[in-house]
Enzyme design. Structure first.
Site, mmCIF file in Angstrom:
data_model
loop_
_atom_site.group_PDB
_atom_site.id
_atom_site.type_symbol
_atom_site.label_atom_id
_atom_site.label_comp_id
_atom_site.label_asym_id
_atom_site.label_seq_id
_atom_site.Cartn_x
_atom_site.Cartn_y
_atom_site.Cartn_z
ATOM 1 N N GLU A 143 0.882 -1.173 0.000
ATOM 2 C CA GLU A 143 0.000 0.000 0.000
ATOM 3 C C GLU A 143 0.909 1.210 0.000
ATOM 4 O O GLU A 143 1.555 1.508 0.997
ATOM 5 C CB GLU A 143 -0.926 -0.014 1.219
ATOM 6 C CG GLU A 143 -2.091 0.951 1.094
ATOM 7 C CD GLU A 143 -1.826 2.299 1.729
ATOM 8 O OE1 GLU A 143 -1.474 3.231 0.967
ATOM 9 O OE2 GLU A 143 -1.958 2.421 2.944
ATOM 10 N N CYS B 121 -1.958 8.745 2.984
ATOM 11 C CA CYS B 121 -1.955 8.317 1.578
ATOM 12 C C CYS B 121 -3.311 8.547 0.929
ATOM 13 O O CYS B 121 -3.393 8.836 -0.263
ATOM 14 C CB CYS B 121 -1.578 6.838 1.474
ATOM 15 S SG CYS B 121 0.085 6.461 2.039
#
Length: 453
Positions: A227, A261
């Site tokens: 990720e 993010c």
């Protein structure tokens, strides 16, 4: 390893890094622990995870304070993070058995054919500082409950959090070696990952870090989940509720100091509502309370370090030099600590940092588009593909636009978030694989075909 408070610049504590001998001993313990842990009934593993959730709740203020001191997260958001970690423990304590239930397949008369799910072994987790508890529990809750054992290499600026998380599992009654923290630098990751006893790896972090782990794991033929970064579009169409979009957008960009993010980073706004939205959005951004992260009223704390602040400001400066206009913020705050104000940039030129790079801090870039098709085109004008948010009064229109955006998760009239009940992950340079929900617990298992005649 020094833990430094980014709000004051003061050193909080110093932790002794693990030696090579310490790492070898941890790997041996993990290898030994796996053999017994994999045979532990799944229901018992679920029960232990439920206890871990209880431990988190009982100590939530202590863990929240540790996050606030080490990386500057506002205390109210740190408390929420601990509560979310307890939630993911509850979720897998309740649903792991159903997720891992053997699945039957069509078979000839007299045969029984199933897919069964068996753990792989020790899993290395390389985790970031921005959500120092949540990122860890997001991997640990499903992977440990599936029967794997965990080795955590946490970010070097949150060593206290790393130790505290290991204590959670110990206090919950997990056997020795099932979850361990390695206090080592990034230069140790390759050797740990290459060790035959480590069977898989998961990483949340930067693109370069992800590529390095993927490269080593590929050479060793080991499964990985990555990720990585994101530059999420926040698309505001001409029929959107502008008050709600502006309020949610300001929060989606500045939550956790913008250090996320999945934060909204590129605001793509229809020309018919551009001026009105931008005015409301800037007002909402300006209304956010920046200050001492230990204060319950603070909404935006410091950046996690002075170096990160400097990197962010250089991206803003380069974007302004290229032609971007600062609508609010844009300069480091004149106060002690690594504080950067919530910032909004407009007239952002193509190819400048605010357009093409991930800005990992409280800086929003606003873009004007003429129609829905151009909105989708701009949303997809990035190498990233983590999340996206679409705002419209027409749910079917929102569904259609969200389907056209290249991302791992898209939300209509909601900010992008991770939730234990739904899969989470990205595409493109935002990584691969999925965490959470049923796909998350099945990433690191052997999907074994069992044919009984």
């Amino acid at each position: 390893m020094d833990a430094v408070n980014p709000a004051t610049g003061e050193r909080i504590a110093t932790y002794e890094a693990d030696s090579q001998a310490d790492v070898e001993a941890a790997l041996a313990r993990a290898d030994d622990a796996f053999e017994a842990w994999r045979e532990r009934p799944l229901r018992e593993r679920e029960e232990l995870l439920a206890v871990a959730g209880d431990v988190l709740r009982e100590n939530e203020r202590e863990y929240a304070r540790l996050m606030t001191e080490e990386m500057g997260k506002p205390i109210s958001q740190a408390v929420s993070e601990v509560e979310k970690c307890a939630w993911v423990c509850d979720h897998y304590a309740e649903h792991a058995s159903a997720y891992l239930q053997p699945e039957g397949h069509p078979s000839p008369p007299g045969a029984d054919v199933q897919t069964v799910y068996e753990p792989l072994g020790p899993v290395l987790a390389v985790m970031p500082w921005n959500f120092p508890f949540w990122q860890v529990f997001r991997f640990a809750a499903p992977y440990l409950t599936a029967g794997n054992v965990g080795l955590l290499k946490h970010a070097s600026n949150v060593p206290g959090c790393a130790r505290a998380i290991a204590d959670v599992f110990e206090e919950a009654g997990y056997p020795d070696g099932v979850f361990q923290t390695l206090l080592v630098g990034s230069d140790a990751v390759d050797d740990v990952l290459a060790d035959d006893r480590v069977r898989a790896a998961t990483l949340t972090g930067s693109g370069p870090a992800g590529r390095a782990v993927a490269s080593t794991a590929g050479q060793e033929l080991k499964k990985t989940v990555l990720e990585l970064g994101g530059s999420d579009p926040f698309v505001v169409l001409d029929d959107a509720d502008l008050d709600e979009a502006a309020e949610t957008g300001a929060w989606a960009r500045n939550l956790n100091g913008g250090q996320s993010c999945i934060a909204a980073k590129r605001f793509v706004v229809h020309a018919d509502v551009y001026d009105e939205f931008v005015e409301r959005f800037v007002d909402e951004v300006d209304s956010l309370t920046v200050g001492d992260p230990t204060d319950e009223e603070t909404e935006v704390g410091p950046q996690a370090s002075a170096d990160l602040l400097a990197d962010l400001h250089e991206q803003v400066r380069a974007s302004v030099e290229a032609g971007a206009t600062v609508l609010t913020g844009g300069e480091p705050m004149d106060r002690e600590g690594a504080f950067y104000p919530p910032t909004v940039l407009a007239d952002v030129p193509e190819g400048c940092p605010a357009d093409s790079e991930e800005l990992f801090g409280p800086v929003a870039a606003v873009f004007e588009v003429d129609d829905e098709a151009e909105a989708v085109e701009k949303a997809n004008d990035t190498a990233f593909g983590l999340g996206a948010s679409v705002w419209t009064a027409d749910r079917e229109r929102g569904r259609r636009v969200a389907r056209d955006i290249d991302a791992g998760c898209t939300y209509v009239n909601q900010l992008v978030k991770s939730d234990p009940r739904v899969p989470f992950g990205g595409v493109g340079v935002s990584g691969y694989g999925r965490e959470l929900s049923e796909p998350g617990i099945k990433e690191f298992v052997n999907r074994k075909t069992l044919w009984v005649e």
